[in-house]
Structure formats: structure tokens, C-alpha cells
Motif scaffolding. Structure first.
Motif, PDB file in Angstrom:
ATOM      1  N   GLN A 110     -13.874  15.425   2.759  1.00 29.21           N
ATOM      2  CA  GLN A 110     -12.596  15.053   2.141  1.00 29.21           C
ATOM      3  C   GLN A 110     -12.393  13.554   2.303  1.00 29.21           C
ATOM      4  O   GLN A 110     -12.561  13.007   3.389  1.00 29.21           O
ATOM      5  N   ILE A 111     -12.034  12.900   1.206  1.00 31.12           N
ATOM      6  CA  ILE A 111     -11.769  11.466   1.236  1.00 31.12           C
ATOM      7  C   ILE A 111     -10.384  11.223   0.670  1.00 31.12           C
ATOM      8  O   ILE A 111     -10.023  11.751  -0.390  1.00 31.12           O
ATOM      9  N   ALA A 112      -9.602  10.436   1.383  1.00 34.64           N
ATOM     10  CA  ALA A 112      -8.258  10.082   0.929  1.00 34.64           C
ATOM     11  C   ALA A 112      -8.283   8.703   0.290  1.00 34.64           C
ATOM     12  O   ALA A 112      -9.055   7.829   0.690  1.00 34.64           O
ATOM     13  N   VAL A 113      -7.439   8.517  -0.695  1.00 31.30           N
ATOM     14  CA  VAL A 113      -7.392   7.261  -1.445  1.00 31.30           C
ATOM     15  C   VAL A 113      -6.098   6.523  -1.110  1.00 31.30           C
ATOM     16  O   VAL A 113      -5.015   7.114  -1.096  1.00 31.30           O
ATOM     17  N   MET A 114      -6.243   5.226  -0.850  1.00 32.59           N
ATOM     18  CA  MET A 114      -5.085   4.382  -0.551  1.00 32.59           C
ATOM     19  C   MET A 114      -4.752   3.530  -1.775  1.00 32.59           C
ATOM     20  O   MET A 114      -5.494   2.607  -2.118  1.00 32.59           O
ATOM     21  N   PRO A 115      -3.656   3.826  -2.471  1.00 29.28           N
ATOM     22  CA  PRO A 115      -3.278   3.020  -3.647  1.00 29.28           C
ATOM     23  C   PRO A 115      -2.663   1.689  -3.225  1.00 29.28           C
ATOM     24  O   PRO A 115      -2.130   1.549  -2.115  1.00 29.28           O
ATOM     25  N   VAL A 116      -2.738   0.718  -4.112  1.00 26.38           N
ATOM     26  CA  VAL A 116      -2.181  -0.599  -3.817  1.00 26.38           C
ATOM     27  C   VAL A 116      -1.507  -1.163  -5.065  1.00 26.38           C
ATOM     28  O   VAL A 116      -1.973  -0.950  -6.186  1.00 26.38           O
ATOM     29  N   LYS A 158      -9.628  13.111  12.418  1.00 19.92           N
ATOM     30  CA  LYS A 158     -10.397  12.056  11.760  1.00 19.92           C
ATOM     31  C   LYS A 158     -10.210  12.151  10.245  1.00 19.92           C
ATOM     32  O   LYS A 158     -10.047  13.243   9.702  1.00 19.92           O
ATOM     33  N   ILE A 159     -10.259  11.009   9.595  1.00 19.57           N
ATOM     34  CA  ILE A 159     -10.122  11.001   8.142  1.00 19.57           C
ATOM     35  C   ILE A 159     -10.884   9.822   7.556  1.00 19.57           C
ATOM     36  O   ILE A 159     -10.960   8.757   8.175  1.00 19.57           O
ATOM     37  N   VAL A 160     -11.462  10.055   6.380  1.00 17.56           N
ATOM     38  CA  VAL A 160     -12.127   8.982   5.634  1.00 17.56           C
ATOM     39  C   VAL A 160     -11.172   8.500   4.556  1.00 17.56           C
ATOM     40  O   VAL A 160     -10.612   9.289   3.798  1.00 17.56           O
ATOM     41  N   ILE A 161     -10.981   7.186   4.487  1.00 17.08           N
ATOM     42  CA  ILE A 161     -10.103   6.578   3.491  1.00 17.08           C
ATOM     43  C   ILE A 161     -10.907   5.587   2.661  1.00 17.08           C
ATOM     44  O   ILE A 161     -11.785   4.894   3.186  1.00 17.08           O
ATOM     45  N   THR A 162     -10.609   5.538   1.376  1.00 16.15           N
ATOM     46  CA  THR A 162     -11.270   4.576   0.497  1.00 16.15           C
ATOM     47  C   THR A 162     -10.253   3.976  -0.469  1.00 16.15           C
ATOM     48  O   THR A 162      -9.067   4.333  -0.448  1.00 16.15           O
ATOM     49  N   THR A 163     -10.720   3.076  -1.320  1.00 13.69           N
ATOM     50  CA  THR A 163      -9.839   2.415  -2.288  1.00 13.69           C
ATOM     51  C   THR A 163      -9.874   3.151  -3.630  1.00 13.69           C
ATOM     52  O   THR A 163     -10.771   3.966  -3.886  1.00 13.69           O
ATOM     53  N   GLU A 164      -8.935   2.838  -4.495  1.00 12.75           N
ATOM     54  CA  GLU A 164      -8.918   3.433  -5.831  1.00 12.75           C
ATOM     55  C   GLU A 164     -10.165   3.039  -6.615  1.00 12.75           C
ATOM     56  O   GLU A 164     -10.717   3.843  -7.372  1.00 12.75           O
ATOM     57  N   LYS A 165     -10.605   1.804  -6.440  1.00 14.33           N
ATOM     58  CA  LYS A 165     -11.786   1.332  -7.159  1.00 14.33           C
ATOM     59  C   LYS A 165     -13.032   2.081  -6.707  1.00 14.33           C
ATOM     60  O   LYS A 165     -13.898   2.438  -7.513  1.00 14.33           O
ATOM     61  N   ASP A 166     -13.145   2.324  -5.385  1.00 15.49           N
ATOM     62  CA  ASP A 166     -14.277   3.088  -4.874  1.00 15.49           C
ATOM     63  C   ASP A 166     -14.211   4.542  -5.310  1.00 15.49           C
ATOM     64  O   ASP A 166     -15.245   5.173  -5.551  1.00 15.49           O
ATOM     65  N   ALA A 167     -12.996   5.068  -5.408  1.00 18.69           N
ATOM     66  CA  ALA A 167     -12.840   6.484  -5.731  1.00 18.69           C
ATOM     67  C   ALA A 167     -13.464   6.836  -7.072  1.00 18.69           C
ATOM     68  O   ALA A 167     -14.110   7.885  -7.213  1.00 18.69           O
ATOM     69  N   VAL A 168     -13.317   5.978  -8.084  1.00 13.57           N
ATOM     70  CA  VAL A 168     -13.860   6.310  -9.401  1.00 13.57           C
ATOM     71  C   VAL A 168     -15.394   6.282  -9.383  1.00 13.57           C
ATOM     72  O   VAL A 168     -16.036   6.930 -10.222  1.00 13.57           O
ATOM     73  N   TYR A 195       0.841  -1.192   0.000  1.00 12.15           N
ATOM     74  CA  TYR A 195       0.000   0.000   0.000  1.00 12.15           C
ATOM     75  C   TYR A 195       0.877   1.243   0.000  1.00 12.15           C
ATOM     76  O   TYR A 195       1.917   1.302   0.669  1.00 12.15           O
ATOM     77  N   GLY A 196       0.427   2.239  -0.774  1.00 13.88           N
ATOM     78  CA  GLY A 196       1.217   3.444  -0.934  1.00 13.88           C
ATOM     79  C   GLY A 196       0.760   4.589  -0.058  1.00 13.88           C
ATOM     80  O   GLY A 196       0.028   4.410   0.920  1.00 13.88           O
ATOM     81  N   ALA A 197       1.176   5.786  -0.443  1.00 15.65           N
ATOM     82  CA  ALA A 197       0.851   6.994   0.317  1.00 15.65           C
ATOM     83  C   ALA A 197      -0.539   7.503  -0.050  1.00 15.65           C
ATOM     84  O   ALA A 197      -0.984   7.378  -1.190  1.00 15.65           O
ATOM     85  N   LEU A 198      -1.202   8.102   0.919  1.00 12.79           N
ATOM     86  CA  LEU A 198      -2.549   8.630   0.700  1.00 12.79           C
ATOM     87  C   LEU A 198      -2.517   9.864  -0.189  1.00 12.79           C
ATOM     88  O   LEU A 198      -1.576  10.663  -0.150  1.00 12.79           O
ATOM     89  N   SER A 199      -3.579  10.013  -0.994  1.00 13.56           N
ATOM     90  CA  SER A 199      -3.762  11.232  -1.798  1.00 13.56           C
ATOM     91  C   SER A 199      -5.220  11.649  -1.746  1.00 13.56           C
ATOM     92  O   SER A 199      -6.113  10.818  -1.532  1.00 13.56           O
ATOM     93  N   ASP A 200      -5.464  12.931  -1.926  1.00 15.52           N
ATOM     94  CA  ASP A 200      -6.828  13.443  -1.922  1.00 15.52           C
ATOM     95  C   ASP A 200      -7.585  12.932  -3.147  1.00 15.52           C
ATOM     96  O   ASP A 200      -7.058  12.959  -4.259  1.00 15.52           O
ATOM     97  N   MET A 201      -8.805  12.461  -2.941  1.00 14.41           N
ATOM     98  CA  MET A 201      -9.567  11.835  -4.016  1.00 14.41           C
ATOM     99  C   MET A 201      -9.862  12.804  -5.164  1.00 14.41           C
ATOM    100  O   MET A 201      -9.896  12.405  -6.326  1.00 14.41           O
TER     101      MET A 201
END
Length: 352
Positions: A317-323, A292-302, A218-224
Motif C-alpha cells: 500500500q502506498i499513500a499519496v501526498m498532494p501539494v 509503517k507506511i510508504v508515502i509518495t508524490t502525485e507525480k510518482d503515483a502516475v 501539503y494535503g491529506a494522504l490518500s491511497d494511491m
């Protein structure tokens, strides 16, 4: 109750066995193409980590060949053949193809339920295509790929599973015989050599088959929305909001990074609504802690990006976790050469 499903599992397995026998004997026609076609899929229903493996092959090949991906476009709100363009969304082509299109704009991404018809349409639209990656096509036998890659989850090996509805297999275990390459995915990053050898013995690959083991990184978080890096102050409370088949690996990763992690799960390939955005906002607000932060997956982000208005209205704001996938035991180069050797039988080697 599950035991009552076993007769239906036997019946479905018989139907799939007959179908495969018809293809094996030539009673049902499978179409071959002159260019390299690599199919990546699995025996089970979802959750094996197929998408990051396809992305691995895209990264491997795109600087040397003109690459295209072809998917069914599962759960999209359209039908028929579509070649992705600048206006495409997850609703048009499906979440996984949209993820490919967003991350790799320099390759061709298309969808089509009938792959034997979609490939000629793709080649008509993109005549310089050199390699086609078929996404989730292990059971789609109307196209005979030049290479079949089968992916099986370390925690749910096909050797220990059963045909649906009793288990999660789409066909009997012997379907693995069609694979040229088997990948055991989502392995622990420090899988021991002795366990590797035990798994090799259990899977028992055929003489022509190659067996590899991969883990998730898993990589670094980025803003969706802005795609800018996101720094999370510690201690932080995380809400993982996602609709994927198996969120457990990502959930475990987040628990290693942050103090408190909560899961808000939706169905796989789920299309979010404005009410869901409000629910995510409220769930996050109700969590303990100040950071607090909301994190989601790349697949969910699209899929979430289809609701830009609701996200802005909720100021969410939602952050995306790449894999990505990483090959264990130093075998990445072996896999890479395995792919290049196959392509090289059809096309000049890179640089020639």
C-alpha cells in the motif's frame, strides 16, 4: 572539479545568448496565436515547483474558460503530438501531463515536442479551446506566448546561480527580462516582510513585471490505488519513496508530521520496475517500529500505477501526498486578477 566546468558554462551561455538574440531580432521566427497562451517555466533545471503552479491556474480558469495544457511530455515512451484520452498513461504522455489529466478530466491535456505545431493540432482536435497553458516552455521560443510566467526556487534563486554545467541555469540570468510575472516558489510559510523586500531588491523586477511569493501546502494522504483517505496511526515510521528533482520540502513536511521518516530516492521522472517495487517493500519492512507506511508524490503515483500487478503481488500500500501552492502576503487575488486581466484582453470576462 566544478571549477573546470566554468569554461563550458561560458560557452553554453554564449550559445543560448546568441539564440535569444536571434529571436529578439526576428532572425528566428516565433509564432503567435489569436487565443490567450500562458507559458509557465523557469530558468533553472527542474525542481522549482512548476507543476503545482500550473495546477493553480487550471483551478482558477477551468470553471470560466475551456482550458488546455500543452507539455513536451518529458521522458515519455512515445513521440509526436498526443491528445490525452481515457486510455492514456504516464508512459504515453509523461508523468506531469498524466497528473493533469487524472486530476482535471474536464480539460484538454496534450503533449508535443514542437509546440508551434502542436497548438494548431490541439485547436483542430478541440476547436472550442479558449486558453492554452504551456507547461515548461520558458526556453521554447518558437511560440511567443501572450504571458510568460517564470518560477524561481526560494532556496536556489536564479540571481545566485550560473549556467549549466557550472550551475543549474538553462540560460543566462538576463533571460528573466522575458517574464511578465516572476514567482518565488517554495518560500517559508512565514516569510517576513523585510525578507520579501530584500528579495525584491535582489531580483530587481523590470517596471512591467509583477513579482509574487508562494509557499507549498501539503494535503491529506490518500491511497494511491483506491484514492480513499489514509489515516496513519501514531507513532508512525514513514518511508518516502519518490523520484523528483528536490524531495527536501516534502521530506521536511513529513518530519514535522511523523516521528521517524526515511527517504528512498530515485532519479527525477524515473520509471519504476518490478524490482523497485520489491525494494520499496523490503526497505519499508526493515524500518523500525510497528506502524509503517510508504508515502509518495502525485507525480510518482502516475508512474507507479503502471505496475499495478507488482504492487498487488507485493501487497504494498502506498499513500499519496498532494501539494498545492498558496500565495503569501494576501496576494492571491492580485495574481488571479493579473491572469484574468490578460485573458480579458482577448476574451469576454467570466459571466459575460
Amino acid at each position: 572539479m566544478k571549477v573546470l566546468l566554468y569554461p563550458f558554462s561560458l560557452l553554453y551561455g554564449l550559445v543560448m545568448w546568441l539564440r535569444n538574440r536571434f529571436y529578439d531580432k526576428g532572425l528566428l521566427t516565433a509564432v503567435e496565436f489569436d487565443i490567450p497562451v500562458i507559458a509557465a517555466g523557469n530558468l533553472s533545471v527542474g525542481g522549482t515547483g512548476k507543476t503545482p503552479h500550473v495546477e493553480y491556474m487550471i483551478r482558477l480558469l477551468k470553471d470560466y474558460y475551456r482550458v488546455a495544457t500543452l507539455s513536451r511530455g518529458y521522458n515519455r515512451r512515445s513521440s509526436g503530438y498526443i491528445l490525452a484520452d481515457a486510455h492514456s498513461t504516464a508512459a504515453d504522455i509523461g508523468d506531469e501531463p498524466m497528473q493533469f489529466h487524472a486530476k482535471f478530466p474536464d480539460i484538454s491535456v496534450c503533449v508535443g515536442e514542437e509546440r508551434m505545431l502542436a497548438i494548431p493540432q490541439l485547436l483542430g482536435d478541440e476547436p472550442y479551446t479558449q486558453v492554452v497553458l504551456l507547461d515548461d516552455a520558458f526556453q521554447h521560443r518558437s511560440v511567443k506566448p501572450g504571458m510568460n510566467i517564470m518560477i524561481t526556487d526560494y532556496s536556489r534563486l536564479f540571481t545566485r546561480d550560473h549556467v549549466v554545467p557550472f550551475g543549474r541555469l538553462r540560460e543566462g540570468r538576463r533571460g528573466y527580462h522575458r517574464a511578465d510575472c516572476i514567482i518565488v516558489s517554495k518560500c517559508p510559510p512565514h516569510l517576513s516582510l523585510s525578507e520579501k523586500q530584500a528579495l525584491e531588491k535582489e531580483i530587481n523586477p523590470l517596471p512591467h513585471q509583477r513579482l509574487f511569493f508562494t509557499t507549498l501546502q501539503y494535503g491529506a494522504l490518500s491511497d494511491m490505488m483506491t484514492h480513499q483517505p489514509v489515516e496513519v496511526p501514531q507513532p508512525a515510521t514513514v518511508l518516502l519513496a519518490c523520484g523528483i528533482a528536490r524531495p527536501e520540502p516534502l521530506l521536511n513536511e513529513l518530519k514535522q508530521r511523523y516521528d521517524q521518516v526515511y527517504l528512498l530516492s530515485f532519479p527525477d521522472h524515473y520509471y519504476y520496475t518490478e524490482k523497485d517495487i520489491a525494494k520499496i517493500k523490503k526497505e519499508c519492512s526493515d524500518l523500525p517500529g510497528t506502524e509503517k507506511i510508504v508515502i509518495t508524490t502525485e507525480k510518482d503515483a502516475v508512474r507507479l500505477q503502471l505496475l499495478k500487478g507488482a504492487l498487488a503481488e507485493q501487497n504494498l500500500q502506498i499513500a499519496v501526498m498532494p501539494v498545492e501552492v498558496s500565495f503569501l502576503f494576501g496576494e492571491a487575488e492580485l495574481f488571479n486578477n493579473f491572469i484574468f486581466d490578460y485573458i480579458g484582453r482577448h476574451l469576454p470576462a467570466p459571466g459575460q
